[in-house]
Design an enzyme around this catalytic site. Sequence first.
Site, PDB file in Angstrom:
ATOM      1  N   CYS A  12     -14.581 -11.867  21.079  1.00 42.37           N
ATOM      2  CA  CYS A  12     -14.890 -11.071  19.884  1.00 42.37           C
ATOM      3  C   CYS A  12     -13.718 -10.125  19.642  1.00 42.37           C
ATOM      4  CB  CYS A  12     -16.225 -10.342  20.042  1.00 42.37           C
ATOM      5  SG  CYS A  12     -16.297  -9.189  21.431  1.00 42.37           S
ATOM      6  N   ASN A  15     -14.379  -6.955  22.872  1.00 39.95           N
ATOM      7  CA  ASN A  15     -14.847  -7.407  24.200  1.00 39.95           C
ATOM      8  C   ASN A  15     -15.769  -6.383  24.875  1.00 39.95           C
ATOM      9  OD1 ASN A  15     -13.387  -8.352  27.427  1.00 39.95           O
ATOM     10  ND2 ASN A  15     -15.133  -9.236  26.401  1.00 39.95           N
ATOM     11  N   CYS A  17     -19.085  -5.641  22.953  1.00 39.76           N
ATOM     12  CA  CYS A  17     -20.439  -5.862  22.395  1.00 39.76           C
ATOM     13  C   CYS A  17     -20.856  -7.335  22.445  1.00 39.76           C
ATOM     14  CB  CYS A  17     -20.509  -5.363  20.951  1.00 39.76           C
ATOM     15  SG  CYS A  17     -20.196  -3.592  20.772  1.00 39.76           S
ATOM     16  N   ARG A  18     -20.247  -8.175  21.586  1.00 41.82           N
ATOM     17  CA  ARG A  18     -20.735  -9.549  21.427  1.00 41.82           C
ATOM     18  C   ARG A  18     -20.286 -10.485  22.542  1.00 41.82           C
ATOM     19  NH1 ARG A  18     -18.329 -10.135  15.545  1.00 41.82           N
ATOM     20  NH2 ARG A  18     -16.870  -8.706  16.582  1.00 41.82           N
ATOM     21  N   SER A  19     -18.989 -10.484  22.877  1.00 41.25           N
ATOM     22  CA  SER A  19     -18.525 -11.507  23.838  1.00 41.25           C
ATOM     23  C   SER A  19     -19.044 -11.293  25.266  1.00 41.25           C
ATOM     24  CB  SER A  19     -17.000 -11.682  23.800  1.00 41.25           C
ATOM     25  OG  SER A  19     -16.318 -10.497  24.120  1.00 41.25           O
ATOM     26  N   ASP A 133     -21.003  -8.146  13.650  1.00 39.69           N
ATOM     27  CA  ASP A 133     -20.486  -7.113  14.545  1.00 39.69           C
ATOM     28  C   ASP A 133     -21.486  -5.955  14.571  1.00 39.69           C
ATOM     29  OD1 ASP A 133     -19.168  -5.063  15.767  1.00 39.69           O
ATOM     30  OD2 ASP A 133     -17.332  -5.239  14.580  1.00 39.69           O
TER      31      ASP A 133
HETATM   32  P1  4NP Z   1     -17.229  -6.421  19.611  1.00 40.61           P
HETATM   33  O1  4NP Z   1     -17.613  -5.083  18.792  1.00 40.61           O
HETATM   34  O2  4NP Z   1     -16.031  -7.028  18.903  1.00 40.61           O
HETATM   35  O3  4NP Z   1     -18.456  -7.256  19.482  1.00 40.61           O
HETATM   36  O4  4NP Z   1     -16.916  -5.977  21.027  1.00 40.61           O
HETATM   37  C1  4NP Z   1     -16.678  -4.103  18.469  1.00 40.61           C
HETATM   38  C2  4NP Z   1     -16.313  -3.168  19.422  1.00 40.61           C
HETATM   39  C3  4NP Z   1     -15.412  -2.159  19.083  1.00 40.61           C
HETATM   40  C4  4NP Z   1     -14.897  -2.099  17.800  1.00 40.61           C
HETATM   41  C5  4NP Z   1     -15.272  -3.039  16.851  1.00 40.61           C
HETATM   42  C6  4NP Z   1     -16.158  -4.040  17.190  1.00 40.61           C
HETATM   43  N1  4NP Z   1     -13.992  -1.053  17.454  1.00 40.61           N
HETATM   44  O5  4NP Z   1     -13.598  -0.999  16.278  1.00 40.61           O
HETATM   45  O6  4NP Z   1     -13.626  -0.237  18.308  1.00 40.61           O
END
Ligand code: 4NP
Length: 166
Positions: A12, A15, A17-19, A133
């Site tokens: 994602c 790294n 939340c989703r992955s 997201d």
């Molecule tokens: P992820 O979620 O891609 O599912 O881990 C996010 C985590 C952090 C951010 C964006 C999405 N950020 O902008 O910091």
Amino acid sequence: MSSATTSVLFVCLGNICRSPLGEGIFAALAKERGLADHFHADSAGTAAYHTGEPPDSRSIAVAAAHGVRLTGYARQVTPRDFEHFDVIVAMDRSNLRSLKRLHQRSRRRAGTPADIVLMRDYDPGAHDADVPDPYYGGQDGFERVYRILERACGGLLDELSDTLRD
Ligand code: 4NP
């Protein structure tokens, strides 16, 4: 069934939340199906914003509520990942574009077998191409992402298990 291990990298943006959820759910499903020895799961982010951090507390909470423990710390995708993993799974189309760009630029791409695929292509209930997201939303968004990933990881595991039997 082949005894070789299929390695799968979930990717994602951050790294956190989703992955990590994809990695944990996929590993738990493989274990549940008696296939733990056949698969190796890991996760990474296209961005380095959260390198070294544990998964987001909301991802840890939703996983724990479903009996899944998340392990590992955030890291960014590296060119070596295209060599080491059999399948690289992007959580959304933006991640997919980033991965394809990185793969193109990678001098290691010659002979690299990694398939770069989109997570929701394996979700039988998908109405959208992306795993949304959840970072800027509430806990309910994480529960929704969990349900999406449970379906999609099940579909991916079905497909990869078929390959094992070939
Ligand atoms: P992820 O979620 O891609 O599912 O881990 C996010 C985590 C952090 C951010 C964006 C999405 N950020 O902008 O910091």
